[in-house]
Design a protein around this motif. Structure first.
Motif, PDB file in Angstrom:
ATOM      1  N   MET A  11       0.841  -1.202   0.000  1.00 41.67           N
ATOM      2  CA  MET A  11       0.000   0.000   0.000  1.00 41.67           C
ATOM      3  C   MET A  11       0.873   1.247   0.000  1.00 41.67           C
ATOM      4  SD  MET A  11      -2.904   1.297   2.728  1.00 41.67           S
ATOM      5  CE  MET A  11      -4.065   0.005   2.318  1.00 41.67           C
ATOM      6  N   ASN A  12       0.419   2.285  -0.662  1.00 44.72           N
ATOM      7  CA  ASN A  12       1.156   3.543  -0.718  1.00 44.72           C
ATOM      8  C   ASN A  12       1.195   4.196   0.663  1.00 44.72           C
ATOM      9  OD1 ASN A  12       1.022   6.717  -1.083  1.00 44.72           O
ATOM     10  ND2 ASN A  12       2.074   5.882  -2.879  1.00 44.72           N
ATOM     11  N   MET A  13       2.382   4.617   1.089  1.00 44.21           N
ATOM     12  CA  MET A  13       2.555   5.167   2.432  1.00 44.21           C
ATOM     13  C   MET A  13       1.802   6.485   2.612  1.00 44.21           C
ATOM     14  SD  MET A  13       6.095   6.057   4.509  1.00 44.21           S
ATOM     15  CE  MET A  13       6.781   4.431   4.250  1.00 44.21           C
ATOM     16  N   LYS A  14       1.892   7.347   1.636  1.00 45.90           N
ATOM     17  CA  LYS A  14       1.209   8.637   1.741  1.00 45.90           C
ATOM     18  C   LYS A  14      -0.310   8.431   1.816  1.00 45.90           C
ATOM     19  CE  LYS A  14       1.041  13.245  -0.382  1.00 45.90           C
ATOM     20  NZ  LYS A  14      -0.426  13.374  -0.316  1.00 45.90           N
ATOM     21  N   LYS A  15      -0.817   7.529   0.993  1.00 48.71           N
ATOM     22  CA  LYS A  15      -2.257   7.242   0.991  1.00 48.71           C
ATOM     23  C   LYS A  15      -2.668   6.650   2.332  1.00 48.71           C
ATOM     24  CE  LYS A  15      -5.809   4.745  -1.652  1.00 48.71           C
ATOM     25  NZ  LYS A  15      -6.596   5.951  -1.959  1.00 48.71           N
ATOM     26  N   PHE A  16      -1.829   5.786   2.873  1.00 48.50           N
ATOM     27  CA  PHE A  16      -2.137   5.185   4.168  1.00 48.50           C
ATOM     28  C   PHE A  16      -2.225   6.249   5.259  1.00 48.50           C
ATOM     29  CE2 PHE A  16      -0.480   3.698   8.255  1.00 48.50           C
ATOM     30  CZ  PHE A  16      -1.447   2.742   8.575  1.00 48.50           C
TER      31      PHE A  16
ATOM     32  N   VAL B 258       8.688  10.946   8.631  1.00 46.96           N
ATOM     33  CA  VAL B 258       8.095   9.683   9.079  1.00 46.96           C
ATOM     34  C   VAL B 258       9.207   8.709   9.437  1.00 46.96           C
ATOM     35  CG1 VAL B 258       6.729   7.661   8.401  1.00 46.96           C
ATOM     36  CG2 VAL B 258       6.002   9.941   7.695  1.00 46.96           C
ATOM     37  N   ILE B 259       9.068   8.086  10.599  1.00 41.31           N
ATOM     38  CA  ILE B 259       9.886   6.919  10.924  1.00 41.31           C
ATOM     39  C   ILE B 259       9.051   5.721  10.485  1.00 41.31           C
ATOM     40  CG2 ILE B 259      10.971   5.585  12.757  1.00 41.31           C
ATOM     41  CD1 ILE B 259      11.141   8.175  14.401  1.00 41.31           C
ATOM     42  N   PRO B 260       9.458   4.997   9.430  1.00 34.84           N
ATOM     43  CA  PRO B 260       8.557   3.999   8.836  1.00 34.84           C
ATOM     44  C   PRO B 260       8.327   2.746   9.670  1.00 34.84           C
ATOM     45  CG  PRO B 260      10.284   4.664   7.303  1.00 34.84           C
ATOM     46  CD  PRO B 260      10.679   5.162   8.648  1.00 34.84           C
ATOM     47  N   GLY B 261       9.351   2.289  10.413  1.00 33.46           N
ATOM     48  CA  GLY B 261       9.197   0.971  11.021  1.00 33.46           C
ATOM     49  C   GLY B 261       9.807   0.808  12.391  1.00 33.46           C
ATOM     50  N   GLY B 262       9.838   1.868  13.188  1.00 29.63           N
ATOM     51  CA  GLY B 262      10.468   1.802  14.501  1.00 29.63           C
ATOM     52  C   GLY B 262      11.678   2.716  14.557  1.00 29.63           C
ATOM     53  N   SER B 263      12.099   3.069  15.761  1.00 26.85           N
ATOM     54  CA  SER B 263      13.100   4.128  15.937  1.00 26.85           C
ATOM     55  C   SER B 263      14.455   3.814  15.328  1.00 26.85           C
ATOM     56  CB  SER B 263      13.276   4.432  17.426  1.00 26.85           C
ATOM     57  OG  SER B 263      13.869   3.335  18.097  1.00 26.85           O
ATOM     58  N   SER B 264      14.723   2.555  15.001  1.00 24.69           N
ATOM     59  CA  SER B 264      16.013   2.210  14.407  1.00 24.69           C
ATOM     60  C   SER B 264      16.067   2.484  12.909  1.00 24.69           C
ATOM     61  CB  SER B 264      16.336   0.734  14.657  1.00 24.69           C
ATOM     62  OG  SER B 264      15.355  -0.095  14.063  1.00 24.69           O
ATOM     63  N   CYS B 265      14.943   2.866  12.314  1.00 26.94           N
ATOM     64  CA  CYS B 265      14.873   3.060  10.863  1.00 26.94           C
ATOM     65  C   CYS B 265      15.254   4.496  10.485  1.00 26.94           C
ATOM     66  CB  CYS B 265      13.473   2.769  10.352  1.00 26.94           C
ATOM     67  SG  CYS B 265      12.918   1.084  10.656  1.00 26.94           S
ATOM     68  N   PRO B 266      16.001   4.676   9.397  1.00 29.84           N
ATOM     69  CA  PRO B 266      16.243   6.029   8.896  1.00 29.84           C
ATOM     70  C   PRO B 266      14.926   6.734   8.606  1.00 29.84           C
ATOM     71  CG  PRO B 266      17.705   4.459   7.816  1.00 29.84           C
ATOM     72  CD  PRO B 266      16.713   3.651   8.602  1.00 29.84           C
ATOM     73  N   VAL B 267      14.881   8.034   8.897  1.00 22.67           N
ATOM     74  CA  VAL B 267      13.641   8.784   8.687  1.00 22.67           C
ATOM     75  C   VAL B 267      13.468   9.117   7.213  1.00 22.67           C
ATOM     76  CG1 VAL B 267      13.773   9.780  11.008  1.00 22.67           C
ATOM     77  CG2 VAL B 267      14.715  11.050   9.060  1.00 22.67           C
ATOM     78  N   LEU B 268      12.217   9.294   6.819  1.00 22.78           N
ATOM     79  CA  LEU B 268      11.881   9.761   5.477  1.00 22.78           C
ATOM     80  C   LEU B 268      11.276  11.147   5.607  1.00 22.78           C
ATOM     81  CD1 LEU B 268      10.173   6.551   4.005  1.00 22.78           C
ATOM     82  CD2 LEU B 268      12.533   7.310   3.631  1.00 22.78           C
ATOM     83  N   THR B 269      11.586  12.022   4.666  1.00 26.74           N
ATOM     84  CA  THR B 269      10.979  13.348   4.660  1.00 26.74           C
ATOM     85  C   THR B 269       9.595  13.276   4.025  1.00 26.74           C
ATOM     86  OG1 THR B 269      11.839  13.962   2.490  1.00 26.74           O
ATOM     87  CG2 THR B 269      13.269  14.373   4.397  1.00 26.74           C
ATOM     88  N   ALA B 270       8.840  14.360   4.145  1.00 25.40           N
ATOM     89  CA  ALA B 270       7.494  14.405   3.566  1.00 25.40           C
ATOM     90  C   ALA B 270       7.529  14.177   2.061  1.00 25.40           C
ATOM     91  CB  ALA B 270       6.843  15.743   3.884  1.00 25.40           C
ATOM     92  N   ALA B 271       8.624  14.566   1.434  1.00 23.32           N
ATOM     93  CA  ALA B 271       8.743  14.410  -0.022  1.00 23.32           C
ATOM     94  C   ALA B 271       9.072  12.981  -0.435  1.00 23.32           C
ATOM     95  CB  ALA B 271       9.819  15.353  -0.551  1.00 23.32           C
ATOM     96  N   GLU B 272       9.377  12.122   0.536  1.00 25.19           N
ATOM     97  CA  GLU B 272       9.825  10.765   0.217  1.00 25.19           C
ATOM     98  C   GLU B 272       8.799   9.679   0.532  1.00 25.19           C
ATOM     99  OE1 GLU B 272      14.625  10.918   0.937  1.00 25.19           O
ATOM    100  OE2 GLU B 272      13.355  11.053   2.735  1.00 25.19           O
ATOM    101  N   VAL B 273       7.603  10.053   0.999  1.00 30.56           N
ATOM    102  CA  VAL B 273       6.670   9.036   1.487  1.00 30.56           C
ATOM    103  C   VAL B 273       5.660   8.568   0.442  1.00 30.56           C
ATOM    104  CG1 VAL B 273       6.896   9.876   3.844  1.00 30.56           C
ATOM    105  CG2 VAL B 273       5.010  10.714   2.412  1.00 30.56           C
ATOM    106  N   ASP B 274       5.724   9.073  -0.760  1.00 25.99           N
ATOM    107  CA  ASP B 274       4.795   8.645  -1.809  1.00 25.99           C
ATOM    108  C   ASP B 274       5.344   7.374  -2.460  1.00 25.99           C
ATOM    109  OD1 ASP B 274       2.695   8.514  -3.540  1.00 25.99           O
ATOM    110  OD2 ASP B 274       3.285  10.242  -4.763  1.00 25.99           O
ATOM    111  N   ILE B 275       5.426   6.306  -1.654  1.00 28.24           N
ATOM    112  CA  ILE B 275       6.034   5.046  -2.095  1.00 28.24           C
ATOM    113  C   ILE B 275       5.204   3.871  -1.591  1.00 28.24           C
ATOM    114  CG2 ILE B 275       8.402   5.926  -2.197  1.00 28.24           C
ATOM    115  CD1 ILE B 275       8.858   4.639   0.569  1.00 28.24           C
ATOM    116  N   ALA B 276       5.419   2.719  -2.201  1.00 31.56           N
ATOM    117  CA  ALA B 276       4.756   1.491  -1.756  1.00 31.56           C
ATOM    118  C   ALA B 276       5.402   1.013  -0.463  1.00 31.56           C
ATOM    119  CB  ALA B 276       4.880   0.416  -2.828  1.00 31.56           C
ATOM    120  N   MET B 277       4.576   0.523   0.459  1.00 32.98           N
ATOM    121  CA  MET B 277       5.092   0.011   1.724  1.00 32.98           C
ATOM    122  C   MET B 277       5.324  -1.498   1.616  1.00 32.98           C
ATOM    123  SD  MET B 277       3.202   2.113   4.779  1.00 32.98           S
ATOM    124  CE  MET B 277       1.535   1.784   4.211  1.00 32.98           C
ATOM    125  N   ASP B 278       6.460  -1.849   1.061  1.00 38.28           N
ATOM    126  CA  ASP B 278       6.940  -3.221   1.125  1.00 38.28           C
ATOM    127  C   ASP B 278       8.432  -3.153   1.417  1.00 38.28           C
ATOM    128  OD1 ASP B 278       8.525  -3.255  -1.396  1.00 38.28           O
ATOM    129  OD2 ASP B 278       6.574  -3.083  -2.362  1.00 38.28           O
TER     130      ASP B 278
END
Length: 604
Positions: free
Chosen positions: A434-439, A456-476
């Motif tokens: 599913m698309n992260m931004k849509k979610f 956005v921290i996608p999967g827990g505090s150990s994950c590199p952060v994504l900026t608002a411009a980077e979240v229009d992606i599929a979550m797999d």
């Protein structure tokens, strides 16, 4: 020494629950502390004598775990979480209020011994932030006024009603969700075996035992493209296939229920509301590798969840789903629930095994890997709660059908815990891809307060952060990895445009410095230095060269530690320094664009 009848019975049961007696050490200390308030010298001697240990072995293990105490706490031990999810929703303000209300500081006890107060790291209540735990009771979505009411009730000798199910786990299903392993959530008494059986429970086990061989079970799991839901994302069927078929040693199945990655709280409702699904998945896993013993290692804070699972195990034994000759198949499987005592490091599989053996949770050097040399030196598979809970669905509907719920190489559904600056914090089950931004916008309700998304921290505090411009992606797993981050353990933390990212980096590093086991120098020293540098920087005392130094120090930790904790600390730090360098530069002038840096650091 004199033990209560209940504690003595607990000790007797624990001493006979493991192949090696020392494994009972940590649960025995936890239950002893529940009765006496702390672990005194007499208890140490009693436990050592029962387990054939020296007192120094008990003491050195006790000192490692943050939940075990050598000194008494208050009758009502108040723990306030200030980790990232709670921090974003007022955790520090709640801690300051608690100090004033109770008239004590951090790690202090009131004069009458009624209350003690402690600032703690993540306690698995992220979707209910800010959260407090009093003894083992969770209180979530708190305000200072709600906190005061809880304390007032306790003062009157009452027991304020804690939350029964983590906040946000039960909600009106969005049309974009695909409930599969969460499909029984919200059904009355779903944790009981009769309700589980009424809704398809143990049918997958019957099929696996009577219609499938161990090899075909593993093949179906491989076809499902199920990848580990604990963070690493390793293919589950492949992991199971590594266990040697011909070995004289016993084999073990371990469920890693030590969920302690900040932002993550999905395993808690899986055990709260559907413990038999997990049990069924573990028995099938045992059949797949010909293991006859399993252990559920559950984090110490989840005591009431432990009680639910313990009852479920007893139900399964009484109905013939555990024990000898399960469903007349000739297959035997026994299951033990084991409590941890507060150590993030024990989420790492080799450290978890050390802890399960009754030792400090230090990681082991790999290879050998657990599939060959694991618990007690025997072949072992370790999967987390969500992974094992998915196994019954895979067996029932078939591996290919499960795989088709997701994307190629990313089969099935995923539980996401969404916290932070979001309108509908909660736990959602969605198809992988599913698309992260849509979610964020359509399922989780968008950014709270009418503000804009910053990171956005996608999967827990150990994950590199994504900026608002980077979240229009599929979550797999693969797509998020290409974007420079990880899907991790499913702990999504949403951050709005009024948040200081220097402060975010500081708080993340405070956690990893606190949780580093100290076994290897790059992690022990690196996390400590980074914490001090980030605290100094946020206080407005940084230097220009410190910005690059923070990034370089974090990079020098990558790949240089015994376990992934060093990487977990380094990756989000590197991403924040790289993507939000301008905020670090602003702090060089002694100011924070979002908060008073001096006041903020002074309150910590």
């Amino acid at each position: 020494m004199q033990l209560s009848q209940k504690l003595a019975a607990r000790f007797d049961k624990l001493q006979n629950s493991y192949p090696v007696k020392r494994s009972a050490l940590i649960p025995m200390m936890m239950y002893a502390q529940d009765e006496f308030g702390y672990i005194n010298d007499e208890l140490i001697a009693e436990i050592a004598q029962r387990l054939d240990l020296r007192t120094v072995q008990v003491e050195e293990t006790l000192e490692y775990y943050s939940m075990l105490r050598r000194k008494p706490a208050g009758k009502h031990h108040v723990q306030v979480c200030t980790n990232v999810a709670c921090m974003l929703r007022g955790g520090y303000e709640l801690l300051d209020h608690a100090k004033k209300r109770l008239e004590i500081g951090n790690k202090q006890t009131t004069k009458d011994g009624a209350f003690s107060l402690e600032e703690v790291e993540c306690m698995g209540a992220c979707t209910g932030a800010p959260a407090v735990q009093i003894n083992y009771d969770f209180y979530e979505n708190l305000t200072p006024l709600k906190f005061d009411r809880i304390i007032e009730e306790i003062d009157k000798g009452k027991h304020p009603q804690p939350v029964g199910v983590i906040s946000g786990a039960l909600h009106e299903r969005n049309k974009l969700e695909t409930p599969l392993i969460s499909k029984r959530w919200g059904i009355q008494d779903s944790h009981k075996i009769d309700v589980f059986l009424q809704h398809g429970g143990y049918q997958a086990l019957d099929k696996a035992l009577k219609q499938m061989s161990p090899e075909t079970i593993i093949d179906e799991v491989k076809k499902s493209n199920l990848r580990g839901r604990g963070g690493a994302g390793f293919p589950t069927g492949m992991k199971w296939s590594f266990v040697p078929k011909d070995t004289p040693k016993p084999k073990y199945v371990i469920c890693n229920a030590d969920e302690s990655e900040p932002g993550t709280c999905k395993d808690r409702p899986l055990m709260e509301m559907d413990p038999h699904q997990l049990i069924e998945g573990m028995i099938i896993a045992g059949r797949a590798i010909n293991a006859h013993n399993g252990f559920i290692y559950i984090r110490g804070e989840y005591r009431y969840v432990l009680d639910i699972v313990e009852v479920a195990i007893e139900e399964a034994y009484s109905r013939g789903y555990l024990g000898k000759n399960i469903l007349g198949s000739g297959f035997d499987f026994d299951l033990v629930i084991h409590t941890g005592a507060g150590a993030y490091e024990c989420g790492e599989e080799s450290a978890l095994m050390e802890s399960l053996e009754g030792k400090r949770g230090y990681p082991r050097i790999k290879p050998p890997f657990p599939a060959i040399v694991g618990l007690y030196g025997c072949p072992t598979i370790i999967n987390n709660v969500e992974t094992l809970s998915a196994v019954p669905s895979i067996i029932l509907e078939g591996g290919e059908a499960y795989a088709n719920r997701g994307t190629p190489k990313n089969g099935g559904t995923r539980l996401l815990c969404v916290s932070g600056h979001i309108n509908k914090p909660g736990i959602y089950e969605i198809p992988l891809g599913m698309n992260m931004k849509k979610f964020i916008d359509d399922v989780a309700g968008g950014i709270s307060g009418g503000r804009k998304l910053k990171s956005v921290i996608p999967g827990g505090s150990s994950c590199p952060v994504l900026t608002a411009a980077e979240v229009d992606i599929a979550m797999d797993y693969d797509t998020v990895a290409k974007a420079g981050s990880m899907l991790g353990s499913g702990g999504m933390v949403v951050i709005d445009d009024e948040t200081c990212m220097v402060d975010m980096a500081r708080r993340i590093m405070q956690f990893y410095a606190h949780e580093s086991c100290g076994w290897c120098i790059p992690c022990r020293e690196g996390t400590t230095w980074l914490r001090k540098m980030l605290e100094r920087f946020h206080a407005g005392l940084g230097r220009t060269e410190d910005i690059d130094m923070v990034g370089d120090l974090a990079k020098n930790m990558l790949g240089r530690t015994f376990c992934p904790l060093g990487d977990a600390a380094a990756m989000p730090t590197i991403s924040i320094v790289t993507k939000f360098r301008n905020e670090f530069e602003d702090h060089l002038h002694g100011r924070c664009a979002y908060k008073s840096a001096e006041a903020l650091v002074g309150s910590r």
